[in-house]
Scaffold this active site. Structure first.
Site, PDB file in Angstrom:
ATOM      1  N   HIS A   1       4.110   5.977  -6.256  1.00 20.67           N
ATOM      2  CA  HIS A   1       2.691   5.661  -6.129  1.00 20.67           C
ATOM      3  C   HIS A   1       2.381   5.096  -4.746  1.00 20.67           C
ATOM      4  O   HIS A   1       3.262   4.681  -4.026  1.00 20.67           O
ATOM      5  CB  HIS A   1       2.201   4.711  -7.226  1.00 20.67           C
ATOM      6  CG  HIS A   1       2.673   3.299  -7.115  1.00 20.67           C
ATOM      7  ND1 HIS A   1       3.606   2.759  -7.970  1.00 20.67           N
ATOM      8  CD2 HIS A   1       2.340   2.288  -6.276  1.00 20.67           C
ATOM      9  CE1 HIS A   1       3.824   1.500  -7.648  1.00 20.67           C
ATOM     10  NE2 HIS A   1       3.059   1.190  -6.625  1.00 20.67           N
TER      11      HIS A   1
ATOM     12  N   ARG B   1      -6.180  -1.588  -2.258  1.00 16.50           N
ATOM     13  CA  ARG B   1      -7.026  -2.641  -2.824  1.00 16.50           C
ATOM     14  C   ARG B   1      -8.469  -2.166  -2.785  1.00 16.50           C
ATOM     15  O   ARG B   1      -8.939  -1.677  -1.758  1.00 16.50           O
ATOM     16  CB  ARG B   1      -6.875  -3.932  -2.029  1.00 16.50           C
ATOM     17  CG  ARG B   1      -5.489  -4.505  -2.124  1.00 16.50           C
ATOM     18  CD  ARG B   1      -5.379  -5.878  -1.480  1.00 16.50           C
ATOM     19  NE  ARG B   1      -4.008  -6.313  -1.460  1.00 16.50           N
ATOM     20  CZ  ARG B   1      -3.350  -6.836  -2.490  1.00 16.50           C
ATOM     21  NH1 ARG B   1      -3.980  -6.995  -3.638  1.00 16.50           N
ATOM     22  NH2 ARG B   1      -2.103  -7.199  -2.378  1.00 16.50           N
TER      23      ARG B   1
ATOM     24  N   GLU C   1      -2.362   3.734  -7.171  1.00 22.33           N
ATOM     25  CA  GLU C   1      -2.502   2.437  -7.839  1.00 22.33           C
ATOM     26  C   GLU C   1      -3.663   1.687  -7.199  1.00 22.33           C
ATOM     27  O   GLU C   1      -3.648   1.402  -6.005  1.00 22.33           O
ATOM     28  CB  GLU C   1      -1.226   1.613  -7.688  1.00 22.33           C
ATOM     29  CG  GLU C   1      -1.337   0.206  -8.245  1.00 22.33           C
ATOM     30  CD  GLU C   1      -0.143  -0.666  -7.873  1.00 22.33           C
ATOM     31  OE1 GLU C   1      -0.375  -1.829  -7.502  1.00 22.33           O
ATOM     32  OE2 GLU C   1       1.006  -0.183  -7.935  1.00 22.33           O
TER      33      GLU C   1
ATOM     34  N   ASN D   1      -8.720  -7.367  -7.097  1.00 20.84           N
ATOM     35  CA  ASN D   1      -8.590  -8.822  -7.124  1.00 20.84           C
ATOM     36  C   ASN D   1      -9.862  -9.414  -7.720  1.00 20.84           C
ATOM     37  O   ASN D   1     -10.954  -9.215  -7.183  1.00 20.84           O
ATOM     38  CB  ASN D   1      -8.330  -9.368  -5.723  1.00 20.84           C
ATOM     39  CG  ASN D   1      -6.960  -8.985  -5.218  1.00 20.84           C
ATOM     40  OD1 ASN D   1      -5.971  -9.113  -5.937  1.00 20.84           O
ATOM     41  ND2 ASN D   1      -6.883  -8.514  -4.000  1.00 20.84           N
TER      42      ASN D   1
ATOM     43  N   HIS E   1      -3.414   7.275   5.789  1.00 21.38           N
ATOM     44  CA  HIS E   1      -4.147   8.013   4.763  1.00 21.38           C
ATOM     45  C   HIS E   1      -3.192   8.514   3.689  1.00 21.38           C
ATOM     46  O   HIS E   1      -1.982   8.532   3.869  1.00 21.38           O
ATOM     47  CB  HIS E   1      -4.919   9.186   5.378  1.00 21.38           C
ATOM     48  CG  HIS E   1      -4.047  10.254   5.962  1.00 21.38           C
ATOM     49  ND1 HIS E   1      -3.638  10.226   7.274  1.00 21.38           N
ATOM     50  CD2 HIS E   1      -3.486  11.356   5.416  1.00 21.38           C
ATOM     51  CE1 HIS E   1      -2.870  11.281   7.506  1.00 21.38           C
ATOM     52  NE2 HIS E   1      -2.753  11.985   6.392  1.00 21.38           N
TER      53      HIS E   1
ATOM     54  N   GLU F   1      -6.913  12.829   3.190  1.00 24.26           N
ATOM     55  CA  GLU F   1      -6.796  14.171   3.737  1.00 24.26           C
ATOM     56  C   GLU F   1      -6.651  15.163   2.590  1.00 24.26           C
ATOM     57  O   GLU F   1      -5.883  14.937   1.656  1.00 24.26           O
ATOM     58  CB  GLU F   1      -5.574  14.255   4.651  1.00 24.26           C
ATOM     59  CG  GLU F   1      -5.435  15.583   5.356  1.00 24.26           C
ATOM     60  CD  GLU F   1      -4.264  15.607   6.324  1.00 24.26           C
ATOM     61  OE1 GLU F   1      -4.265  16.487   7.201  1.00 24.26           O
ATOM     62  OE2 GLU F   1      -3.352  14.753   6.207  1.00 24.26           O
TER      63      GLU F   1
END
Length: 131
Positions: free
Chosen positions: A6, A10, A53, A57, A72, A122
């Protein structure tokens, strides 16, 4: 040998990000884990077991500073022009399609799109090393 599983980013707004990645790449929630202070959301589709993922927060209200270290994630698709048209029709504002040539041969045909948190993604035509 190691296997990539993965890539984590954030994000500020879970629902907005989940909607974007579903619309753009058909990624659905595979798992969601809430903790004190943060939530982890794992997104995937049937094409691969690699996941995106999302880390949310709790209580964060300011967008994240992405810094100047450009990076990217990339997705390969069967029909780049059709995907570009689909992204455009969905209002995802993809950048124009570009082509890279090396020694006279097509190396890559691609476009970039930006997610709701400013991450660059991309999108490549399946070709050569990009399968």
């Amino acid at each position: 040998m190691a296997k990539a599983i993965h890539s984590m980013i954030r994000v500020l707004d879970e629902a907005r990000s989940v909607e974007f990645y579903d619309k753009a790449f058909g990624l659905k929630i595979a798992d969601r884990f809430g903790f004190d202070g943060f939530t982890l959301v794992y997104l995937r589709n049937d094409e691969a077991d690699f996941e995106v993922e999302l880390t949310i927060n709790h209580g964060r209200t300011e967008p994240y500073a992405l810094g100047d270290g450009y990076g990217h994630i990339a997705f390969a698709v069967d029909d780049l022009d059709a995907e570009h048209a689909r992204f455009t029709s969905l209002g995802l504002n993809p950048n124009p399609v570009k082509e890279f040539f090396r020694e006279g041969a097509l190396l890559a045909k691609f476009f970039f799109v930006t997610d709701p948190d400013g991450y660059k993604i991309e999108v490549l035509q399946k070709h050569g090393r990009y399968k």
